[in-house]
Design a protein around this motif. Structure first.
Motif, PDB file in Angstrom:
ATOM      1  N   MET A   1       0.857  -1.182   0.000  1.00 43.57           N
ATOM      2  CA  MET A   1       0.000   0.000   0.000  1.00 43.57           C
ATOM      3  C   MET A   1       0.898   1.239   0.000  1.00 43.57           C
ATOM      4  N   LYS A   2       0.544   2.193  -0.840  1.00 42.52           N
ATOM      5  CA  LYS A   2       1.346   3.401  -0.983  1.00 42.52           C
ATOM      6  C   LYS A   2       0.817   4.481  -0.025  1.00 42.52           C
ATOM      7  N   PRO A   3       1.686   5.107   0.773  1.00 35.72           N
ATOM      8  CA  PRO A   3       1.232   6.145   1.713  1.00 35.72           C
ATOM      9  C   PRO A   3       0.705   7.377   0.979  1.00 35.72           C
ATOM     10  N   LYS A   4      -0.377   7.955   1.537  1.00 36.16           N
ATOM     11  CA  LYS A   4      -0.928   9.184   0.981  1.00 36.16           C
ATOM     12  C   LYS A   4      -1.717   9.885   2.079  1.00 36.16           C
ATOM     13  N   VAL A   5      -2.010  11.158   1.852  1.00 32.91           N
ATOM     14  CA  VAL A   5      -2.813  11.926   2.792  1.00 32.91           C
ATOM     15  C   VAL A   5      -4.208  11.313   2.821  1.00 32.91           C
ATOM     16  N   LEU A   6      -4.725  11.085   4.039  1.00 36.73           N
ATOM     17  CA  LEU A   6      -6.050  10.476   4.190  1.00 36.73           C
ATOM     18  C   LEU A   6      -7.115  11.561   4.090  1.00 36.73           C
ATOM     19  N   LYS A   7      -7.987  11.434   3.085  1.00 33.88           N
ATOM     20  CA  LYS A   7      -8.997  12.455   2.842  1.00 33.88           C
ATOM     21  C   LYS A   7     -10.417  11.946   3.064  1.00 33.88           C
ATOM     22  N   THR A   8     -10.608  10.663   2.970  1.00 35.10           N
ATOM     23  CA  THR A   8     -11.958  10.109   3.093  1.00 35.10           C
ATOM     24  C   THR A   8     -12.004   9.063   4.197  1.00 35.10           C
ATOM     25  N   THR A   9     -13.214   8.696   4.563  1.00 36.21           N
ATOM     26  CA  THR A   9     -13.401   7.638   5.557  1.00 36.21           C
ATOM     27  C   THR A   9     -12.829   6.329   5.034  1.00 36.21           C
ATOM     28  N   ARG A  10     -13.002   6.097   3.755  1.00 38.66           N
ATOM     29  CA  ARG A  10     -12.463   4.864   3.143  1.00 38.66           C
ATOM     30  C   ARG A  10     -10.937   4.838   3.255  1.00 38.66           C
ATOM     31  N   ASP A  11     -10.276   5.973   2.962  1.00 34.06           N
ATOM     32  CA  ASP A  11      -8.814   6.058   3.109  1.00 34.06           C
ATOM     33  C   ASP A  11      -8.406   5.759   4.549  1.00 34.06           C
ATOM     34  N   TYR A  12      -9.128   6.367   5.482  1.00 35.43           N
ATOM     35  CA  TYR A  12      -8.841   6.192   6.915  1.00 35.43           C
ATOM     36  C   TYR A  12      -8.981   4.723   7.329  1.00 35.43           C
ATOM     37  N   GLN A  13     -10.065   4.081   6.927  1.00 36.47           N
ATOM     38  CA  GLN A  13     -10.287   2.680   7.300  1.00 36.47           C
ATOM     39  C   GLN A  13      -9.219   1.773   6.699  1.00 36.47           C
ATOM     40  N   ALA A  14      -8.841   2.048   5.461  1.00 38.84           N
ATOM     41  CA  ALA A  14      -7.789   1.255   4.817  1.00 38.84           C
ATOM     42  C   ALA A  14      -6.450   1.454   5.532  1.00 38.84           C
ATOM     43  N   ALA A  15      -6.165   2.680   5.922  1.00 38.18           N
ATOM     44  CA  ALA A  15      -4.907   2.971   6.622  1.00 38.18           C
ATOM     45  C   ALA A  15      -4.875   2.279   7.988  1.00 38.18           C
ATOM     46  N   ARG A  16      -5.996   2.316   8.698  1.00 37.57           N
ATOM     47  CA  ARG A  16      -6.059   1.619  10.001  1.00 37.57           C
ATOM     48  C   ARG A  16      -5.845   0.119   9.827  1.00 37.57           C
ATOM     49  N   ALA A  17      -6.460  -0.448   8.801  1.00 33.19           N
ATOM     50  CA  ALA A  17      -6.286  -1.881   8.532  1.00 33.19           C
ATOM     51  C   ALA A  17      -4.824  -2.186   8.214  1.00 33.19           C
ATOM     52  N   HIS A  18      -4.187  -1.284   7.482  1.00 28.89           N
ATOM     53  CA  HIS A  18      -2.775  -1.476   7.142  1.00 28.89           C
ATOM     54  C   HIS A  18      -1.898  -1.409   8.395  1.00 28.89           C
ATOM     55  N   VAL A  19      -2.184  -0.458   9.284  1.00 34.23           N
ATOM     56  CA  VAL A  19      -1.429  -0.355  10.540  1.00 34.23           C
ATOM     57  C   VAL A  19      -1.608  -1.635  11.354  1.00 34.23           C
ATOM     58  N   GLU A  20      -2.833  -2.124  11.437  1.00 37.06           N
ATOM     59  CA  GLU A  20      -3.087  -3.367  12.184  1.00 37.06           C
ATOM     60  C   GLU A  20      -2.339  -4.545  11.571  1.00 37.06           C
ATOM     61  N   ALA A  21      -2.297  -4.590  10.246  1.00 38.37           N
ATOM     62  CA  ALA A  21      -1.563  -5.660   9.570  1.00 38.37           C
ATOM     63  C   ALA A  21      -0.062  -5.562   9.867  1.00 38.37           C
ATOM     64  N   LEU A  22       0.453  -4.343   9.874  1.00 39.57           N
ATOM     65  CA  LEU A  22       1.871  -4.161  10.201  1.00 39.57           C
ATOM     66  C   LEU A  22       2.161  -4.589  11.636  1.00 39.57           C
ATOM     67  N   LEU A  23       1.264  -4.241  12.550  1.00 41.76           N
ATOM     68  CA  LEU A  23       1.454  -4.607  13.951  1.00 41.76           C
ATOM     69  C   LEU A  23       1.387  -6.114  14.160  1.00 41.76           C
ATOM     70  N   ALA A  24       0.661  -6.816  13.303  1.00 40.98           N
ATOM     71  CA  ALA A  24       0.528  -8.270  13.426  1.00 40.98           C
ATOM     72  C   ALA A  24       1.782  -9.000  12.947  1.00 40.98           C
ATOM     73  N   GLN A  25       2.627  -8.317  12.207  1.00 37.57           N
ATOM     74  CA  GLN A  25       3.856  -8.948  11.708  1.00 37.57           C
ATOM     75  C   GLN A  25       4.837  -9.161  12.857  1.00 37.57           C
ATOM     76  N   ALA A  26       5.644 -10.184  12.739  1.00 41.77           N
ATOM     77  CA  ALA A  26       6.638 -10.495  13.773  1.00 41.77           C
ATOM     78  C   ALA A  26       7.648  -9.355  13.931  1.00 41.77           C
ATOM     79  N   SER A  27       8.098  -8.813  12.823  1.00 41.88           N
ATOM     80  CA  SER A  27       9.022  -7.676  12.889  1.00 41.88           C
ATOM     81  C   SER A  27       8.645  -6.671  11.798  1.00 41.88           C
ATOM     82  N   PRO A  28       7.698  -5.785  12.106  1.00 39.49           N
ATOM     83  CA  PRO A  28       7.247  -4.818  11.093  1.00 39.49           C
ATOM     84  C   PRO A  28       8.331  -3.791  10.784  1.00 39.49           C
ATOM     85  N   ASP A  29       8.230  -3.218   9.601  1.00 37.03           N
ATOM     86  CA  ASP A  29       9.121  -2.132   9.195  1.00 37.03           C
ATOM     87  C   ASP A  29       8.762  -0.915  10.052  1.00 37.03           C
TER      88      ASP A  29
END
Length: 134
Positions: A1-29
């Motif tokens: 997923m490419k980082p961008k300024v969050l402008k919509t609710t959809r962008d926000y929800q996708a970004a939160r899901a991405h953060v959660e996915a990163l946190l679930a990794q054993a060693s996130p970037d």
């Protein structure tokens, strides 16, 4: 997923899901996680602001946190009667009181200078005089 300024609710929800996915990794970037967390935080600050607490409630909270009694506020509010009047919303905080509470109890000044959420009550004697003069 490419980082961008969050402008919509959809962008926000996708970004939160991405953060959660990163946190679930054993060693996130770490850099990627920090970047996405900042984007989510900025969106939340703009769209879900948290109002500062009522000054009297902030004082009560600090008293509770520190195990203080009303008598412990005398050094900051100058006298026992002023402590009672301030805490019962019969007297607003003065600038001197605000400075003392900020320094002594580390309550943010921007919280203390706000208008209280509940109105100050005028004593019955003053109300009667006000009604008589009207």
């Amino acid at each position: 997923m490419k980082p961008k300024v969050l402008k919509t609710t959809r962008d926000y929800q996708a970004a939160r899901a991405h953060v959660e996915a990163l946190l679930a990794q054993a060693s996130p970037d770490e850099e990627e996680l920090e970047l996405w967390s900042l984007l989510v935080e900025k969106y939340e600050e703009e769209h879900f602001p948290i109002a500062a607490p009522d000054p009297i409630e902030a004082i009560r909270f600090r008293m509770d946190q520190s195990g203080l009694s009303p008598a412990d506020l005398r050094p900051y509010l100058q006298s026992k009667s002023k402590v009672s009047e301030v805490m019962n919303r019969k007297r607003p905080l003065s600038l001197t009181m605000i400075r003392a509470l900020h320094r002594g109890l580390q309550i943010p000044a921007e919280v203390l200078v706000q208008e209280t959420q509940a109105p100050y009550r005028t004593p019955a004697v003053k109300r009667r005089k006000q009604k008589a003069s009207a």
